[in-house]
Design a protein around this motif. Structure first.
Motif, PDB file in Angstrom:
ATOM      1  N   ALA A 170       0.838  -1.207   0.000  1.00 44.04           N
ATOM      2  CA  ALA A 170       0.000   0.000   0.000  1.00 44.04           C
ATOM      3  C   ALA A 170       0.868   1.251   0.000  1.00 44.04           C
ATOM      4  CB  ALA A 170      -0.933  -0.005   1.211  1.00 44.04           C
ATOM      5  N   GLY A 171       1.963   1.230   0.751  1.00 48.41           N
ATOM      6  CA  GLY A 171       2.869   2.374   0.769  1.00 48.41           C
ATOM      7  C   GLY A 171       3.495   2.629  -0.592  1.00 48.41           C
ATOM      8  N   LEU A 172       3.903   1.569  -1.265  1.00 47.62           N
ATOM      9  CA  LEU A 172       4.479   1.711  -2.600  1.00 47.62           C
ATOM     10  C   LEU A 172       3.447   2.264  -3.578  1.00 47.62           C
ATOM     11  CD1 LEU A 172       6.382  -1.711  -2.736  1.00 47.62           C
ATOM     12  CD2 LEU A 172       7.436   0.546  -2.564  1.00 47.62           C
ATOM     13  N   ALA A 173       2.226   1.753  -3.498  1.00 49.30           N
ATOM     14  CA  ALA A 173       1.162   2.224  -4.394  1.00 49.30           C
ATOM     15  C   ALA A 173       0.808   3.673  -4.105  1.00 49.30           C
ATOM     16  CB  ALA A 173      -0.068   1.331  -4.250  1.00 49.30           C
ATOM     17  N   ASP A 174       0.790   4.038  -2.838  1.00 53.68           N
ATOM     18  CA  ASP A 174       0.448   5.415  -2.479  1.00 53.68           C
ATOM     19  C   ASP A 174       1.510   6.408  -2.947  1.00 53.68           C
ATOM     20  OD1 ASP A 174      -1.907   4.639  -1.344  1.00 53.68           O
ATOM     21  OD2 ASP A 174      -1.191   4.689   0.726  1.00 53.68           O
ATOM     22  N   HIS A 175       2.741   5.953  -3.033  1.00 50.24           N
ATOM     23  CA  HIS A 175       3.796   6.803  -3.588  1.00 50.24           C
ATOM     24  C   HIS A 175       3.673   6.863  -5.108  1.00 50.24           C
ATOM     25  CE1 HIS A 175       7.777   8.670  -4.006  1.00 50.24           C
ATOM     26  NE2 HIS A 175       7.974   7.827  -5.014  1.00 50.24           N
ATOM     27  N   ALA A 176       3.291   5.768  -5.721  1.00 49.72           N
ATOM     28  CA  ALA A 176       3.240   5.688  -7.184  1.00 49.72           C
ATOM     29  C   ALA A 176       2.150   6.571  -7.781  1.00 49.72           C
ATOM     30  CB  ALA A 176       3.025   4.233  -7.614  1.00 49.72           C
ATOM     31  N   VAL A 177       0.972   6.559  -7.188  1.00 51.28           N
ATOM     32  CA  VAL A 177      -0.174   7.245  -7.793  1.00 51.28           C
ATOM     33  C   VAL A 177       0.082   8.736  -8.012  1.00 51.28           C
ATOM     34  CG1 VAL A 177      -2.578   7.923  -7.404  1.00 51.28           C
ATOM     35  CG2 VAL A 177      -1.879   5.531  -7.105  1.00 51.28           C
ATOM     36  N   PRO A 178       0.551   9.508  -7.019  1.00 52.65           N
ATOM     37  CA  PRO A 178       0.826  10.930  -7.282  1.00 52.65           C
ATOM     38  C   PRO A 178       1.916  11.144  -8.333  1.00 52.65           C
ATOM     39  CG  PRO A 178       0.703  10.511  -4.924  1.00 52.65           C
ATOM     40  CD  PRO A 178       0.758   9.179  -5.594  1.00 52.65           C
ATOM     41  N   GLU A 179       2.923  10.254  -8.360  1.00 49.52           N
ATOM     42  CA  GLU A 179       3.977  10.378  -9.362  1.00 49.52           C
ATOM     43  C   GLU A 179       3.401  10.210 -10.763  1.00 49.52           C
ATOM     44  OE1 GLU A 179       7.290  11.144  -8.956  1.00 49.52           O
ATOM     45  OE2 GLU A 179       6.596  11.630  -6.932  1.00 49.52           O
ATOM     46  N   VAL A 180       2.519   9.250 -10.922  1.00 51.03           N
ATOM     47  CA  VAL A 180       1.891   9.023 -12.222  1.00 51.03           C
ATOM     48  C   VAL A 180       1.031  10.221 -12.612  1.00 51.03           C
ATOM     49  CG1 VAL A 180       0.239   7.589 -13.475  1.00 51.03           C
ATOM     50  CG2 VAL A 180       1.953   6.516 -12.004  1.00 51.03           C
ATOM     51  N   SER A 181       0.276  10.748 -11.678  1.00 48.12           N
ATOM     52  CA  SER A 181      -0.592  11.892 -11.972  1.00 48.12           C
ATOM     53  C   SER A 181       0.221  13.117 -12.369  1.00 48.12           C
ATOM     54  CB  SER A 181      -1.471  12.212 -10.764  1.00 48.12           C
ATOM     55  OG  SER A 181      -2.413  11.180 -10.532  1.00 48.12           O
TER      56      SER A 181
END
Length: 396
Positions: A170-181
């Motif tokens: 979940a931590g990895l995904a939460d970091h990924a989403v803003p980077e993608v946006s």
């Protein structure tokens, strides 16, 4: 002769009556009435599941995976009976299961299920088993009890995993989403669903394919490319065996790569070559990591160092999971460096515009060529030459 014929006819009539009696003794047939009755039972079963009503669920049949799915936040769950086979007290049904995860699925996920059934003397159906249909993938709860962890931009569902491990995802995904946006834009859901089975075999079961295809693959994303905004949500499916071999940067790159696929889905279709879709996902994945081309593309660097510069961009066939691992790695690395070239020479915004232009094209024929001409002012042939020169400079 005539007498013998009449005796024979009487015997035939008696035999027909006997067979009819035997069929009648077997109970009601699985006809239209039986199918409608089964649909009513499945409707009650669905309602019981949504309300977490164990007793009501048990009245419709075996508990099966009921406890496994209890933690999953379901917004909807329903069956549609498509076929009913058998007669008397035993039958098999084909059904279409549709469900949504609350807050994440814009439209139902649809999967095929096969149900084995029994029927009591009063004609009431009882569900004995509910499993994936022949070519349909498993659902996570088919593999065991599901643990759920929520992040700011993600929900992680796992089996055979500790809560601590799922919080890491979940931590990895939460970091990924803003980077993608930041790189792609905000015209997507802005959250991801991550499935973490217990092993690579579990991953293969969720994808409906042999485990041998995924042994070296850390994660894949399933979804309907080019679909409308209300298409079912994508699923990032993790291979925990391969993931455990990655370092911290590698794990983050993988999750960001897969989150990029989720974000770009509606602008990705048959016209989008895999070198672009996979390369763009890697380009966003590696942003800010500080990894050099030689570090991030070791197989291609080795080939270029030996004077073996690719004669063309990777084709879609080069990305087959069942092929040679080294060739597959070079294909991903080549796609990444093609996108990195565009970002370096034309800028990240132009790279994004190029991706969208290819995916929004009305047909595959000429889509890349047209997009290169309109967005980048070049041709596929000239771009390939620039890419080859870029490889020599960056990896030579």
């Amino acid at each position: 002769m005539a007498g013998r014929r009449r005796a024979s006819e009487c015997a035939v009539v008696a035999l027909v009556l006997l067979l009819a009696s035997l069929v009648g003794c077997g109970g009601p047939s699985a006809g239209a009435d039986g199918r409608a009755g089964l649909q009513r039972v499945l409707d009650r079963r669905s309602t019981a599941l949504l309300h977490r009503d164990r007793a009501a669920f048990a009245r419709t049949g075996a508990l099966g995976w009921f406890e496994n799915v209890r933690a999953v936040p379901l917004a909807s769950w329903s069956y549609r009976v498509t076929a009913l086979h058998g007669s008397g007290g035993r039958a098999t049904a084909d059904a279409e299961l549709r469900y949504r995860i609350e807050g994440y699925d814009n439209a139902p996920v649809t999967v095929g299920r096969t149900l084995t059934l029994s029927r009591d003397p009063d004609g009431h159906w009882y569900v004995e088993t509910d499993r994936p249909a022949g070519k349909s993938p498993q659902q996570l709860w088919d593999q065991g009890a599901v643990t759920v962890v929520r992040g700011r931009h993600s929900i992680v569902l796992g089996t055979g995993q500790s809560g601590e491990a799922l919080h890491t995802y979940a931590g990895l995904a939460d970091h990924a989403v803003p980077e993608v946006s930041r790189a792609w834009g905000r015209d997507w859901a802005g959250h991801v669903v991550v499935l973490v089975p217990g092993s690579v075999r579990g991953m293969a079961g969720l994808l409906g394919s042999p485990a041998s295809q995924y042994r070296g693959i850390a994660a894949v994303t399933t979804g309907e490319v080019g679909g409308p905004p209300r298409a079912p949500a994508d699923r990032i499916v993790v291979n925990p065996d391969a993931y455990a071999l990655l370092g911290s940067v590698g794990r983050q790159v993988v999750l960001t790569h897969e989150a990029t696929h989720v974000a770009t889905r509606s602008h990705t279709d048959a016209a989008t070559p895999l070198w672009l879709s996979e390369g763009y996902a890697d380009w966003i994945g590696y942003l800010g990591t500080g990894r050099t081309p030689a570090e991030a593309a070791p197989e291609l660097a080795r080939a270029v160092g030996d004077g073996d510069v690719p004669s063309r961009l990777p084709t879609d066939k080069d990305f087959g999971f069942s092929g040679e691992p080294t060739k597959l790695a070079r294909s991903y690395e080549g796609g990444w460096l093609a996108c990195r070239l565009i970002a370096d020479r034309w800028g990240g915004e132009r790279l994004r515009a190029f991706y969208r232009a290819v995916g929004d094209h009305t047909s595959r024929a000429g889509s890349v060529e047209d997009a290169m001409k309109k967005v980048l002012g070049t041709t596929p042939e000239d771009f390939t030459r620039q890419w080859q020169d870029y490889l020599r400079v960056q990896l030579g």
